[in-house]
Design a protein around this motif. Sequence first.
Motif, short mmCIF file in Angstrom:
data_model
loop_
_atom_site.label_atom_id
_atom_site.label_comp_id
_atom_site.label_asym_id
_atom_site.label_seq_id
_atom_site.Cartn_x
_atom_site.Cartn_y
_atom_site.Cartn_z
N GLU A 1 54.15 -70.22 -92.41
CA GLU A 1 54.89 -71.49 -92.32
C GLU A 1 53.99 -72.61 -91.83
OE1 GLU A 1 58.97 -73.30 -90.26
OE2 GLU A 1 58.49 -71.16 -90.08
N ASN A 2 53.14 -72.32 -90.85
CA ASN A 2 52.20 -73.32 -90.35
C ASN A 2 51.21 -73.74 -91.43
OD1 ASN A 2 50.83 -74.89 -88.21
ND2 ASN A 2 49.22 -73.36 -88.42
N ILE A 3 50.74 -72.77 -92.21
CA ILE A 3 49.81 -73.07 -93.31
C ILE A 3 50.49 -73.97 -94.34
CG2 ILE A 3 48.56 -72.06 -95.25
CD1 ILE A 3 48.05 -69.62 -93.47
N ARG A 4 51.75 -73.68 -94.65
CA ARG A 4 52.47 -74.48 -95.63
C ARG A 4 52.56 -75.95 -95.17
NH1 ARG A 4 56.36 -71.29 -96.10
NH2 ARG A 4 57.93 -72.30 -94.80
N ARG B 1 48.14 -89.09 -101.95
CA ARG B 1 48.91 -90.24 -101.50
C ARG B 1 50.42 -90.03 -101.69
NH1 ARG B 1 44.58 -91.06 -99.75
NH2 ARG B 1 43.36 -92.99 -99.73
N PHE B 2 50.94 -89.02 -101.03
CA PHE B 2 52.40 -88.86 -101.00
C PHE B 2 52.81 -88.44 -99.59
CE2 PHE B 2 50.96 -84.59 -102.34
CZ PHE B 2 51.66 -83.77 -101.47
N ASP B 3 54.09 -88.63 -99.29
CA ASP B 3 54.63 -88.31 -97.98
C ASP B 3 54.58 -86.78 -97.78
OD1 ASP B 3 56.21 -87.82 -95.73
OD2 ASP B 3 57.58 -89.47 -96.17
N PRO B 4 53.95 -86.29 -96.70
CA PRO B 4 53.87 -84.84 -96.47
C PRO B 4 55.23 -84.16 -96.38
CG PRO B 4 52.32 -85.99 -95.05
CD PRO B 4 53.17 -87.05 -95.69
N SER B 5 56.28 -84.92 -96.07
CA SER B 5 57.62 -84.33 -96.02
C SER B 5 58.28 -84.27 -97.39
CB SER B 5 58.51 -85.14 -95.06
OG SER B 5 58.73 -86.45 -95.55
N ASP B 6 57.61 -84.81 -98.41
CA ASP B 6 58.15 -84.82 -99.76
C ASP B 6 57.79 -83.49 -100.44
OD1 ASP B 6 59.10 -85.35 -102.25
OD2 ASP B 6 57.87 -87.12 -102.62
N GLU C 1 50.20 -81.63 -95.59
CA GLU C 1 49.43 -82.69 -94.93
C GLU C 1 48.15 -82.99 -95.71
OE1 GLU C 1 49.96 -84.59 -92.35
OE2 GLU C 1 51.83 -83.73 -91.59
N VAL C 2 47.41 -81.95 -96.05
CA VAL C 2 46.13 -82.13 -96.74
C VAL C 2 46.33 -82.71 -98.14
CG1 VAL C 2 44.12 -80.91 -97.69
CG2 VAL C 2 44.98 -80.31 -95.41
#
Length: 409
Positions: free
Chosen positions: A237-240, A252-257, A245-246
């Motif tokens: 889960e942490n890797i995902r 250039r997109f929102d990491p929560s998307d 993020e990376v």
Amino acid sequence: MSILSLFTDLFRNLNQQRLRSFLTIFGIMWGTATLILLLAFGVGFRDQTVLNMRGMGDQLAIMFPGQTTKAFEGYGIGRPIRFREADAWMLKQQISEIDVVLPEYSSYLQISYGEKRRNSSVGGVYPGYQDVRNMYEKQGGRWLNDHDIREQRRVIFLGNRLAQNLFENEDPVGKSVMMQDTPFTVIGVLHEKIQNSSYSQQDQDRAFIPATTFSTMMGTDIINNIIYTPKDPAMAENIRDQVYEVMGRKHRFDPSDTDAVGIWDTNEFWAFIDIMFLGINGFLGLIGFFTLAVGGIGVANIMFVVVQERMKEIGIRRSVGAKRHHIMGQFFLETFLIIGLGAGAGYAIGWLLVQATQNIPIKEFVGAPYFSPEVGLIAFAVLGFVGFAAGLLPAWRAARLDIVECLRR
């Protein structure tokens, strides 16, 4: 009272009431066999499900390009995300918890051999793909290697059913097939494996060529998906989160998307499997327990009758110095001897039933029952509990009988 005398008295009492004794022992025997068979089916189903899932790979996560659904830094929604090979190497460099990262090209192409033609999903992959996806070759062939990658060789590895469709009874290794008007030499054929899930096509129907050859043929470094495995499945889960993020910074997109990049993390499935089969096996064990408990009630009933029939014997033993715990121990031991007779027969019948159901027609889906050590231990623990519960009240009543009342019988 000696052990020999105890056994002699027990078998004499059982022989005097043969039908009653048979029905009591039969209840324990059938309950034990049922418990073993149900637990064995649960273990077999679990093992088969794990085996089916392993056909696609172990602790695998597959990333798919999507499109944005959130505005970010001046970019609107609906913008497609495209993966390139460099994205895979970037993830490996920036996320230390990732063990293996591999880019994968894929396209449906026609493969022909003589007059036979098949449209198949062709993957452009690297050598490490074999271990990640459990892609092992039949004897006489090989998988892709580093020389194939460096030299952009026109070699191809065929799924076993694809090879059968193209070559029938011929040995494909060393022969040439045509793809995109280009000859490819067959270097190996997939060893048959069980696979109940995939993300493009079953591996048995696919073909694989070196990633560098694929990129050169198609004139692109845009890949279809990225595969990675974690060093520790507990960190999945942490890797995902780090992947989002990376990739968010890069594209250039929102990491929560999460729609911008789809991730199918099979580690979630493995965690679900543990919980699901704990529940399934618990439920099957509960059914077996209640079946065995019915037999235990029969044992308790016969021991109450035995106490009534042997009140004079109990009074005599108490009058010559036997303690209450001696009386309780005697009836507990007799209870466990009766249960032991039924359990021994039940174990044998349960094992025979497990062996008799090894080749059920739906074995590929539900597996074959497996008499594992854990099945035997669980059955033993349940039998011990049933024996204790069945013997407690009769033994307690026998130990609490009044000596005078017993001697009047």
